[in-house]
Design a protein around this motif. Structure first.
Motif, PDB file in Angstrom:
ATOM      1  N   ILE A 193       0.838  -1.204   0.000  1.00 62.81           N
ATOM      2  CA  ILE A 193       0.000   0.000   0.000  1.00 62.81           C
ATOM      3  C   ILE A 193       0.870   1.251   0.000  1.00 62.81           C
ATOM      4  CG2 ILE A 193      -1.674   1.323   1.353  1.00 62.81           C
ATOM      5  CD1 ILE A 193      -2.731  -1.407   2.395  1.00 62.81           C
ATOM      6  N   PHE A 194       1.946   1.217   0.808  1.00 64.55           N
ATOM      7  CA  PHE A 194       2.839   2.369   0.936  1.00 64.55           C
ATOM      8  C   PHE A 194       3.512   2.712  -0.396  1.00 64.55           C
ATOM      9  CE2 PHE A 194       7.042   4.168   1.879  1.00 64.55           C
ATOM     10  CZ  PHE A 194       6.697   5.245   2.693  1.00 64.55           C
ATOM     11  N   PHE A 195       4.046   1.681  -1.064  1.00 69.33           N
ATOM     12  CA  PHE A 195       4.792   1.936  -2.288  1.00 69.33           C
ATOM     13  C   PHE A 195       3.905   2.113  -3.524  1.00 69.33           C
ATOM     14  CE2 PHE A 195       8.516   0.261   0.077  1.00 69.33           C
ATOM     15  CZ  PHE A 195       9.330   1.373  -0.089  1.00 69.33           C
ATOM     16  N   ASN A 196       2.679   1.673  -3.459  1.00 65.61           N
ATOM     17  CA  ASN A 196       1.755   1.925  -4.568  1.00 65.61           C
ATOM     18  C   ASN A 196       1.534   3.421  -4.778  1.00 65.61           C
ATOM     19  OD1 ASN A 196       1.337  -0.669  -5.421  1.00 65.61           O
ATOM     20  ND2 ASN A 196      -0.510  -1.002  -4.214  1.00 65.61           N
ATOM     21  N   LYS A 197       1.674   4.168  -3.703  1.00 64.00           N
ATOM     22  CA  LYS A 197       1.498   5.619  -3.779  1.00 64.00           C
ATOM     23  C   LYS A 197       2.623   6.290  -4.566  1.00 64.00           C
ATOM     24  CE  LYS A 197      -0.834   5.754   0.717  1.00 64.00           C
ATOM     25  NZ  LYS A 197      -0.745   6.222   2.128  1.00 64.00           N
ATOM     26  N   LEU A 198       3.785   5.605  -4.645  1.00 61.13           N
ATOM     27  CA  LEU A 198       4.931   6.195  -5.363  1.00 61.13           C
ATOM     28  C   LEU A 198       4.788   6.055  -6.878  1.00 61.13           C
ATOM     29  CD1 LEU A 198       7.918   4.997  -3.135  1.00 61.13           C
ATOM     30  CD2 LEU A 198       6.703   7.168  -3.060  1.00 61.13           C
ATOM     31  N   LYS A 199       3.984   5.081  -7.309  1.00 66.25           N
ATOM     32  CA  LYS A 199       3.696   4.875  -8.734  1.00 66.25           C
ATOM     33  C   LYS A 199       4.972   4.799  -9.574  1.00 66.25           C
ATOM     34  CE  LYS A 199      -0.778   7.192  -8.380  1.00 66.25           C
ATOM     35  NZ  LYS A 199      -1.637   8.317  -8.818  1.00 66.25           N
TER      36      LYS A 199
END
Length: 385
Positions: A193-199
């Motif tokens: 979830i955390f790294f999905n925000k970095l795209k």
């Protein structure tokens, strides 16, 4: 059914060898009594762990109004009480604090029982060391002579201790801090979830697992990310010792690396194993200022986490790691004093697909053939017991 006492003045959940040893002996129809310090709510970050169906954990709860020394004495008295009551066949004393009271347990010793000193960590004081540290070392050497067997996490450390204590090397056994082949990690999805925000679909994760504390080249590791590929991110994960992360955050901010370096403090096992599952590379670097830090090849906790997770790693370029590398090629080495050297090896491993895959293949083979709990048990406690 034999009765075993495990005595440790610490939270046992931080010691993989202890956890797997308890489960293994429990599965062999032995009764295990684990006597240990109960962590406070703030300290109890790992979560629940299985020590085996035949293991009973006996906690000592700290009282706020008592000093640590008084608490230790009360803990030992509790251990002695249970020793008289339950008459264990074998007692394993983990680390210095438990071992230092061996003479009291010898008074109530059951005939033919074994007393084993299992040392995870020791150091040799120098001329600048405090009187307390020198005294502790002297006591450790004296009491160690009272044990039937001694178990150390590396051959090098055992040899040093044998020479210092003048204890016959035949009493020493080696048990490296390895994962069981039967162990299956469970993990969360917080990292996803955390790294999905970095795209960033090209992102590769470099992990550095373990205590967030001095003497691990963490500042140099952070600075190395000024020189790595723009798609690489660093995760520092572990227990934050004396708020050392505050200093690291300041360095990260000063170097404008907030989008490349992330610190995960005091995480539970589920998040820990999710990081391990998703990491592409692991860093295993130690400042060589102690016996332990000079002898980490094969026994370091983070080292064995990376082996279990099949993660290629970068380690110290020193005698200890180079000596292991001659036998088994599962890492690259670097001079960690220079951030550019660290960055160079990170870039090399994550761009050289052939070398990267070669190390992964070697890691898999080494785990199943050597760096697993079952093999380590056969080399140590199987022979002792």
């Amino acid at each position: 059914m034999k009765v075993f006492f495990f005595i440790i003045w610490a939270d046992p959940k931080f010691y993989n060898s202890l956890v797997f040893l308890s489960k293994h002996l429990s599965n062999q129809n032995n009764k295990i009594y684990l006597l240990c310090k109960k962590p406070s709510k703030d300290e109890d970050i790992i979560g629940s762990l299985d020590f085996g169906s035949n293991c009973k954990v006996i906690y000592h709860e700290k009282k706020k109004y008592l000093s640590t020394k008084i608490e230790l004495i009360l803990f030992i008295l509790k251990c002695l009480f249970y020793s008289v009551k339950l008459k264990p066949d074998n007692i394993i004393f983990f680390n210095f604090h438990a071992a230092s009271f061996i003479n009291f347990f010898r008074i109530f010793r059951k005939k033919n029982s074994k007393h084993i000193y299992h040392n995870f960590d020791f150091d040799i004081p120098n001329k600048n060391s405090s009187l307390k540290k020198k005294l502790k070392h002297h006591i450790e050497i004296l009491v160690s002579k009272k044990f039937d067997y001694l178990v150390f996490p590396s051959k090098q450390r055992a040899e040093i201790f044998s020479k210092l204590s003048k204890i016959n090397s035949k009493k020493f056994y080696i048990m490296q801090n390895c994962f069981s082949k039967k162990y299956k990690m469970e993990y969360s999805n917080k990292l996803e979830i955390f790294f999905n925000k970095l795209k960033n679909n090209k992102m590769k994760i470099v992990s550095r697992m373990g205590s967030i504390a001095p003497n691990h080249y963490l500042e140099e590791i952070i600075k190395s990310f000024c020189f790595v590929d723009e798609n690489y991110v660093l995760i520092l994960a572990g227990i934050d010792i004396k708020n050392y992360s505050k200093k690291l955050y300041e360095i990260i901010k000063k170097l404008n690396l907030e989008k490349k370096i992330f610190i995960f403090k005091n995480i539970n096992n589920f998040t820990w194993y999710e990081i391990l599952k998703n990491a592409h590379l692991g860093l295993c670097l130690y400042e060589e200022n102690s016996v332990s830090h000079n002898n980490m090849a094969g026994t370091s906790t983070k080292f064995n986490n990376y082996i279990y997770g099949n993660i290629p790693m970068v380690t110290n370029d020193n005698f200890d790691f180079n000596n292991l590398k001659k036998k088994i090629d599962i890492f690259e080495t670097t001079n960690p004093q220079n951030p550019k050297n660290i960055a160079k090896k990170i870039n090399f491993l994550l761009t050289n697909e052939k070398r990267y895959q070669e190390i992964k293949n070697n890691l898999s083979k080494s785990f199943y053939e050597e760096f697993n709990f079952e093999k380590q048990f056969d080399n140590s406690y199987q022979k002792i017991l």
